[in-house]
Design a protein around this motif. Structure first.
Motif, mmCIF file in Angstrom:
data_model
loop_
_atom_site.group_PDB
_atom_site.id
_atom_site.type_symbol
_atom_site.label_atom_id
_atom_site.label_comp_id
_atom_site.label_asym_id
_atom_site.label_seq_id
_atom_site.Cartn_x
_atom_site.Cartn_y
_atom_site.Cartn_z
ATOM 1 N N LYS A 122 -13.432 14.239 60.625
ATOM 2 C CA LYS A 122 -12.144 14.572 61.006
ATOM 3 C C LYS A 122 -11.766 13.524 62.301
ATOM 4 O O LYS A 122 -10.431 13.366 62.312
ATOM 5 N N ASP A 123 -12.641 12.828 62.848
ATOM 6 C CA ASP A 123 -12.604 11.787 63.793
ATOM 7 C C ASP A 123 -13.400 10.629 63.694
ATOM 8 O O ASP A 123 -14.643 11.122 63.441
ATOM 9 N N GLY A 124 -12.922 9.654 63.891
ATOM 10 C CA GLY A 124 -13.923 8.367 63.619
ATOM 11 C C GLY A 124 -13.538 7.204 62.956
ATOM 12 O O GLY A 124 -12.087 7.013 62.719
ATOM 13 N N ARG A 170 -9.519 11.460 67.058
ATOM 14 C CA ARG A 170 -10.036 10.825 68.239
ATOM 15 C C ARG A 170 -11.073 9.876 68.183
ATOM 16 O O ARG A 170 -11.764 9.742 67.235
ATOM 17 N N ASN A 171 -11.221 9.039 69.522
ATOM 18 C CA ASN A 171 -12.483 8.419 69.537
ATOM 19 C C ASN A 171 -13.692 8.857 69.338
ATOM 20 O O ASN A 171 -13.787 10.036 70.077
ATOM 21 N N THR A 174 -19.056 8.467 72.177
ATOM 22 C CA THR A 174 -19.754 7.202 72.599
ATOM 23 C C THR A 174 -19.362 5.897 72.470
ATOM 24 O O THR A 174 -19.937 4.754 72.460
ATOM 25 N N LEU A 175 -18.042 5.849 72.187
ATOM 26 C CA LEU A 175 -17.395 4.546 71.814
ATOM 27 C C LEU A 175 -17.462 3.472 72.721
ATOM 28 O O LEU A 175 -17.213 3.653 73.962
ATOM 29 N N GLN A 176 -17.850 2.335 72.534
ATOM 30 C CA GLN A 176 -17.933 1.260 73.202
ATOM 31 C C GLN A 176 -17.139 -0.019 72.631
ATOM 32 O O GLN A 176 -17.547 -0.893 71.776
ATOM 33 N N GLY A 177 -15.832 -0.120 73.031
ATOM 34 C CA GLY A 177 -14.930 -1.122 72.743
ATOM 35 C C GLY A 177 -15.191 -2.509 73.205
ATOM 36 O O GLY A 177 -15.548 -2.769 74.207
ATOM 37 N N SER A 178 -15.021 -3.533 72.145
ATOM 38 C CA SER A 178 -15.051 -5.041 72.440
ATOM 39 C C SER A 178 -16.200 -5.429 72.865
ATOM 40 O O SER A 178 -16.547 -6.147 73.673
ATOM 41 N N PRO A 182 -22.489 3.609 69.741
ATOM 42 C CA PRO A 182 -24.180 4.030 69.820
ATOM 43 C C PRO A 182 -24.564 5.440 69.766
ATOM 44 O O PRO A 182 -23.590 6.120 70.047
ATOM 45 N N ASN A 183 -25.447 5.844 69.162
ATOM 46 C CA ASN A 183 -26.045 7.110 68.934
ATOM 47 C C ASN A 183 -25.072 7.719 68.326
ATOM 48 O O ASN A 183 -24.990 9.038 68.373
ATOM 49 N N GLY A 184 -24.538 7.188 67.197
ATOM 50 C CA GLY A 184 -23.416 8.138 66.422
ATOM 51 C C GLY A 184 -24.089 8.884 65.415
ATOM 52 O O GLY A 184 -25.246 8.796 65.051
ATOM 53 N N ARG A 185 -23.126 9.251 64.562
ATOM 54 C CA ARG A 185 -23.705 9.989 63.195
ATOM 55 C C ARG A 185 -22.985 9.276 62.151
ATOM 56 O O ARG A 185 -21.728 9.031 61.832
#
Length: 296
Positions: free
Chosen positions: A170-172, A234-235, A238-242, A271-274
């Motif tokens: 749904k998001d990602g 949505r983001n 744990t999103l870490q951009g750039s 990081p630590n995503g699915r």
């Protein structure tokens, strides 16, 4: 030998270059170096540009052979005992019994045909932050591989489109490896599945000698592959951009094998995503990833 051929080839190139505008001394020197080896009828009459192009082609072939040798030397080998008098044989990686293969401890491999898997059950149990896929695009040209045999089955565009990606996320982010002939269709997939194109990652292939690895192409020789990046909703939390580059500069792998650096980029970005990979292979199995494919 290859070294003798290279010496004569370069000498012939020098002779042609000298004849095209060099000094009399250079012409004589190049001529003596060429004739010293006995000459070669195959090189006579070629221009300097043609000889240099031929030399570069030979160098490229040498590098490819060197890569294959390095790959063979690096293969895992398993000693087995069979035959009369307990003769010992050695199996290469391709001959190893993959049934005994041990996957990374924390990976989740699912061996299945993507057209038959119960995706709804998977989606009901997990929504993914990142989905990665390297579709086996169907090649439409009369000679699609230009002499390169494919070691996998291909899927039609509509079969790829029918994958229930919207139900899995749904998001990602969605990462899709594309080929030149399917660039526009990949954007159609993004639109149909509800994604916005936000970026891309280019894998520039290199040889073991750190030169650009040129491959087959219809108009130009291909030395890169592209992974398109789409985003929906949505983001991930744990999103870490750039945090990573959009260019991967690494050695060319086996047929259809993609660089491990892409997984590292994804894990840095989220990081630590699915994580879910569709059309996965054994060489791509990775801890904390769900991997789906019929070659697992």
């Amino acid at each position: 030998t290859q070294s003798t051929w290279d010496t004569r080839l370069m000498a012939a190139a020098a002779a042609a270059a000298a004849a095209a505008g060099g000094s009399e001394l250079a012409r004589k020197r190049a001529h003596s170096e060429t004739t010293a080896g006995g000459g070669d009828d195959a090189l006579e009459g070629l221009s300097a540009a043609e000889l240099l192009a031929l030399f570069e082609s030979e160098q490229s072939n040498i590098e490819r052979l060197h890569e294959e040798i390095v790959a063979l030397r690096g293969q895992k080998r398993t000693a087995t005992t069979s035959g009369p008098a307990g003769a010992t044989f050695v199996q290469t990686l391709d001959e190893v019994d993959w049934e005994a293969f041990t996957a990374p401890e924390h990976c989740v491999p699912i061996r299945a045909d993507v057209r038959d898997l119960d995706w709804k059950l998977l989606a009901a149990n997990c929504q993914f932050d990142v989905i990665l896929m390297d579709p086996p695009w169907q090649l439409a040209s009369a000679a699609p591989t230009r002499g390169v045999a494919l070691g996998y089955s291909q899927l039609r565009d509509d079969e790829i489109m029918s994958l229930p990606v919207p139900e899995l996320q749904k998001d990602g982010f969605l990462f899709i490896w594309v080929i030149n002939a399917r660039y526009s269709y990949a954007f159609e997939l993004f639109k149909a599945w509800g994604y916005e194109y936000v970026d891309d990652i280019v894998w520039v292939k290199r040889t073991v000698n750190r030169r650009m690895a040129k491959g087959h192409g219809f108009y130009l020789q291909h030395a890169k592959e592209t992974c398109l990046v789409g985003k929906k909703g949505r983001n991930p939390p744990t999103l870490q951009g750039s945090v990573a580059s959009d260019v991967i500069w690494s050695e060319r792998r086996g047929q259809s094998q993609k660089p491990e650096e892409l997984y590292e980029i994804i894990e840095q970005l989220v990081p630590n995503g699915r994580y879910l990979e569709i059309f996965a292979r054994k060489n791509n199995l990775r801890d904390f990833w769900v991997s789906v494919g019929n070659e697992l």
